[in-house]
Design an enzyme around this catalytic site. Structure first.
Site, PDB file in Angstrom:
ATOM      1  N   CYS A 200       0.363  -1.094   0.268  1.00  0.00           N
ATOM      2  CA  CYS A 200       0.259  -0.019   0.073  1.00  0.00           C
ATOM      3  C   CYS A 200       0.966   1.096  -0.344  1.00  0.00           C
ATOM      4  O   CYS A 200       1.739   1.340   0.829  1.00  0.00           O
ATOM      5  CB  CYS A 200      -1.365   0.387   1.536  1.00  0.00           C
ATOM      6  SG  CYS A 200      -2.097   1.338   1.378  1.00  0.00           S
TER       7      CYS A 200
ATOM      8  N   HIS B  75      -9.225  -3.767  -1.671  1.00  0.00           N
ATOM      9  CA  HIS B  75      -8.501  -3.414  -1.522  1.00  0.00           C
ATOM     10  C   HIS B  75      -8.285  -1.395  -0.525  1.00  0.00           C
ATOM     11  O   HIS B  75      -8.419  -1.315   0.052  1.00  0.00           O
ATOM     12  CB  HIS B  75      -6.751  -3.373  -1.896  1.00  0.00           C
ATOM     13  CG  HIS B  75      -5.846  -2.580  -0.866  1.00  0.00           C
ATOM     14  ND1 HIS B  75      -4.542  -2.838  -0.397  1.00  0.00           N
ATOM     15  CD2 HIS B  75      -5.500  -1.334  -1.036  1.00  0.00           C
ATOM     16  CE1 HIS B  75      -3.734  -2.435  -0.122  1.00  0.00           C
ATOM     17  NE2 HIS B  75      -4.033  -0.751  -0.726  1.00  0.00           N
ATOM     18  N   GLU B  76      -9.061  -1.034  -2.379  1.00  0.00           N
ATOM     19  CA  GLU B  76      -8.759  -0.216  -2.850  1.00  0.00           C
ATOM     20  C   GLU B  76     -10.488   0.560  -1.367  1.00  0.00           C
ATOM     21  O   GLU B  76     -10.214   1.618  -1.174  1.00  0.00           O
ATOM     22  CB  GLU B  76      -8.990   0.674  -3.294  1.00  0.00           C
ATOM     23  CG  GLU B  76      -7.479   0.214  -4.278  1.00  0.00           C
ATOM     24  CD  GLU B  76      -6.438   1.373  -4.258  1.00  0.00           C
ATOM     25  OE1 GLU B  76      -6.559   1.866  -3.290  1.00  0.00           O
ATOM     26  OE2 GLU B  76      -5.342  -0.036  -4.079  1.00  0.00           O
TER      27      GLU B  76
ATOM     28  N   HIS C 266     -10.012   1.594   1.911  1.00  0.00           N
ATOM     29  CA  HIS C 266      -9.536   2.840   2.547  1.00  0.00           C
ATOM     30  C   HIS C 266     -10.194   3.681   2.706  1.00  0.00           C
ATOM     31  O   HIS C 266     -10.603   4.947   3.959  1.00  0.00           O
ATOM     32  CB  HIS C 266      -8.276   4.019   1.028  1.00  0.00           C
ATOM     33  CG  HIS C 266      -7.144   2.667   1.202  1.00  0.00           C
ATOM     34  ND1 HIS C 266      -6.590   3.199   2.601  1.00  0.00           N
ATOM     35  CD2 HIS C 266      -6.624   2.089   0.658  1.00  0.00           C
ATOM     36  CE1 HIS C 266      -5.856   2.567   1.848  1.00  0.00           C
ATOM     37  NE2 HIS C 266      -5.044   2.218   1.281  1.00  0.00           N
TER      38      HIS C 266
END
Ligand code: NI
Length: 183
Positions: free
Chosen positions: A104, A146-147, A150
């Site tokens: 990341c 994953h994104e 955030h």
């Protein structure tokens, strides 16, 4: 001349990475287009697989991922089309999860092994307000998960499958845990 705006990427420990981001209510918001340009330039400058708006300090539900061709950091993964995804909604398909190593831009120099849903349906809108509706699997599904994490203030070290499967890239490579990446 193109005014490249490479924004600094917030790093783990910055409380702004831990906030829940707000939905984009107005796709005509004049701040949206410059945000997307900044995300593109910043992600490309770092050769990232993806970047979420909170990582550059903007608490909105906007992520960018993919690009043209394989990502140099993940040379074996199939190419993901460059995608701006606004107000994403993710729905796992099935119960299978795959383990894989992640990095990341907000956790520089480190990799960790994370289990993600193998297959995923996601929706949202793109930068032109057009709907996006995709069913994906594997690395593409991993990057989206994953994104979008955030946007909820979650970073990959929160999701390690095993605390020991986490460390600095040269040490993990030397241990044979992750393949050495050229460049
Ligand atoms: Ni990230």
């Amino acid at each position: 001349m193109d005014l490249m705006a490479i924004r600094s990427v917030l790093r783990l420990g910055d409380p702004r990475l831990r906030q829940a981001a707000l939905p984009v209510d107005d796709l005509g918001d004049p701040r949206l287009a410059p945000l997307i340009v900044d995300l593109q330039h910043t992600m490309d400058a770092h050769k990232g697989a993806g970047l979420a708006a909170p990582q550059i300090g903007v608490p909105l539900r906007v992520v960018l991922f993919g690009g043209n061709g394989p990502n140099p950091r993940y040379p074996d993964a199939p190419a993901i089309p460059r995608t701006v995804l606004i107000n994403p909604v993710l729905t796992p398909l099935g119960y299978e999860r795959d383990g894989g190593w992640e990095g990341c831009l907000s956790v520089p120099g480190l990799r960790g092994r994370v289990a993600r849903w193998r297959r995923l349906h996601y929706t949202g809108v793109d930068a032109d307000g057009q709907p996006i509706d995709r069913t994906v699997e594997g690395f593409h599904a991993r990057v989206v998960q994953h994104e979008c994490d955030h946007l909820d203030g979650v970073l990959f070290p929160d999701r390690l499958s095993d605390p020991a499967a986490f460390g600095f890239i040269p040490e993990l490579e030397a241990a044979g845990l992750i393949p050495a990446v050229p460049g």
